[in-house]
Design an enzyme around this catalytic site. Structure first.
Site, PDB file in Angstrom:
ATOM      1  N   ASP A   1     -71.770  16.388  -6.557  1.00  0.00           N
ATOM      2  CA  ASP A   1     -72.985  15.693  -6.158  1.00  0.00           C
ATOM      3  C   ASP A   1     -73.130  14.436  -7.044  1.00  0.00           C
ATOM      4  O   ASP A   1     -72.135  13.738  -7.238  1.00  0.00           O
ATOM      5  CB  ASP A   1     -74.206  16.631  -6.228  1.00  0.00           C
ATOM      6  CG  ASP A   1     -75.354  16.109  -5.399  1.00  0.00           C
ATOM      7  OD1 ASP A   1     -75.104  15.634  -4.271  1.00  0.00           O
ATOM      8  OD2 ASP A   1     -76.498  16.132  -5.869  1.00  0.00           O
TER       9      ASP A   1
ATOM     10  N   ASP B   1     -67.301  18.313  -4.287  1.00  0.00           N
ATOM     11  CA  ASP B   1     -67.724  17.238  -5.209  1.00  0.00           C
ATOM     12  C   ASP B   1     -68.776  17.793  -6.167  1.00  0.00           C
ATOM     13  O   ASP B   1     -69.265  18.894  -5.986  1.00  0.00           O
ATOM     14  CB  ASP B   1     -68.346  16.085  -4.393  1.00  0.00           C
ATOM     15  CG  ASP B   1     -69.502  16.599  -3.532  1.00  0.00           C
ATOM     16  OD1 ASP B   1     -69.232  17.026  -2.395  1.00  0.00           O
ATOM     17  OD2 ASP B   1     -70.655  16.628  -4.018  1.00  0.00           O
TER      18      ASP B   1
HETATM   19  N1  LIG Z   1     -73.109  16.616  -2.604  1.00  0.00           N
HETATM   20  C1  LIG Z   1     -73.434  17.066  -1.395  1.00  0.00           C
HETATM   21  N2  LIG Z   1     -74.723  17.049  -0.987  1.00  0.00           N
HETATM   22  C2  LIG Z   1     -75.035  17.534   0.228  1.00  0.00           C
HETATM   23  N3  LIG Z   1     -74.153  18.012   1.111  1.00  0.00           N
HETATM   24  C3  LIG Z   1     -72.871  18.025   0.747  1.00  0.00           C
HETATM   25  N4  LIG Z   1     -71.774  18.445   1.396  1.00  0.00           N
HETATM   26  C4  LIG Z   1     -70.727  18.249   0.583  1.00  0.00           C
HETATM   27  N5  LIG Z   1     -71.111  17.696  -0.579  1.00  0.00           N
HETATM   28  C5  LIG Z   1     -72.458  17.557  -0.517  1.00  0.00           C
END
Ligand SMILES: Nc1ncnc2[nH]cnc12
Ligand SMILES: CSC[C@H]1O[C@H](OP(=O)(O)O)[C@H](O)[C@@H]1O
Length: 299
Positions: A217, A215
């Protein structure tokens, strides 16, 4: 050379993160429950052979994903792998991307960390013995190289190097935090590689991470902010890639040359040998045996 399986021994450890709770194709499987002086690991460790190479697989969050990142007993996990004869650890982790060019589905092999965890036991060396290991290069460069080659070999879009910021979690970041980390030059964000990598270094194990971007974030203007649903959807695709990479990398890791990671405690223990009690020596048995055994005690 890798130690071939003698039942419950393995020289390569794999710590499977979110979505990777098992490894396919393991032969001669044994599930080993290990108690350590630091408590219980996340789960039984599955020992077996992958294409003839003996490996020990540990599910970081436990099968069924029972432990959040702050609940994981990282010390027990690393100690347990060491007690099985493991010398090299491959960590598999889901991460959020902090850079446009690192797209969900891409693989990053980080070479640096920023540790923002807050409430985790992050050293073995306390309670009567003090050590300060070097950590300027927190990742085994040789392992990182072979992981990258394996990833490219199986067709992954792979980024060599990058900074993994480890946050405490389990909540995801705020936008203000996420933007700040981008200003720091962070490449990926996760919640688990610290203190895991620190403890691996203290245990004199090579450590490298296969970080699977799931992703963007929450900093991204046009992509939706991270959700577990989105992560899991990408993870299902990523996990197949991770399994291919693991299979591809094993022959190289099994034939790895001697490594400086295995001497991390040389000159690191500052406690005077005469001040280390028998109970402490016993507790630290497999962690300090090499230094105390070869040098008749630290300085
Ligand atoms: N955006 C994110 N923030 C923290 N840990 C994660 N693991 C996978 N995506 C994450
Ligand atoms: C379920 S997504 C968030 C979760 O995934 C990552 O864990 P791991 O490194 O074990 O794959 C991240 O750090 C969070 O713990």
């Amino acid at each position: 050379m890798a130690r071939k399986s003698n039942g419950s021994q393995a020289s390569i450890g794999v710590i499977g993160g979110s979505g990777l709770y098992d490894i396919e194709g393991l032969k001669g499987v044994r599930d080993v429950r290990i108690r350590t002086p630091f408590g219980a690991p996340s789960d039984a460790i599955r020992v077996g052979r992958l294409d003839g190479v003996s490996i020990a697989f540990l599910s970081r969050h436990g099968r069924g994903h029972r432990l959040n990142p702050g609940e994981i007993n990282y010390r027990a996990n690393i100690y347990a792998l060491k007690s099985l004869g493991v010398q090299r650890v491959i960590s598999v982790s889901a991460v959020g991307s902090m850079k446009e060019r690192i797209e969900p589905g891409h693989v990053v092999i980080p070479d640096q960390f920023i540790d923002l965890t807050k409430r985790r036991a992050s050293t073995f060396f306390e309670g009567g013995i003090v050590a300060h290991v070097a950590f300027g290069e927190p990742i085994c460069s040789w392992m990182a190289q072979v992981l990258a080659v394996a990833g490219e070999g199986v067709g992954a879009t792979l980024h060599r190097g990058g900074t993994y910021l480890c946050m405490e979690g389990p909540q995801f970041s705020t936008k203000a935090e996420s933007r700040l980390y981008r200003q720091w030059g962070v490449d990926v964000i996760g919640m688990t590689n610290m203190p895991e990598a620190k403890l691996a270094r203290e245990a004199e194990l090579c450590y490298a991470t296969m970080a699977l971007a799931t992703d963007y974030d929450c900093w991204h203007e046009t992509e939706e902010a991270v959700t577990v649903e989105a992560i899991l959807a990408t993870l299902h695709k990523n996990v197949a890639l991770a399994k291919q990479m693991l299979k591809a990398v094993m022959p190289a890791v099994a034939d790895a040359p001697a490594c400086l990671c295995h001497r991390a405690l040389d000159n690191a223990i500052v406690t005077a040998p005469a001040s280390i009690t028998a109970a402490v020596r016993k507790k630290f048995g497999i962690l300090t045996r090499r230094v105390f055994g070869t040098k008749k005690g630290a300085r």
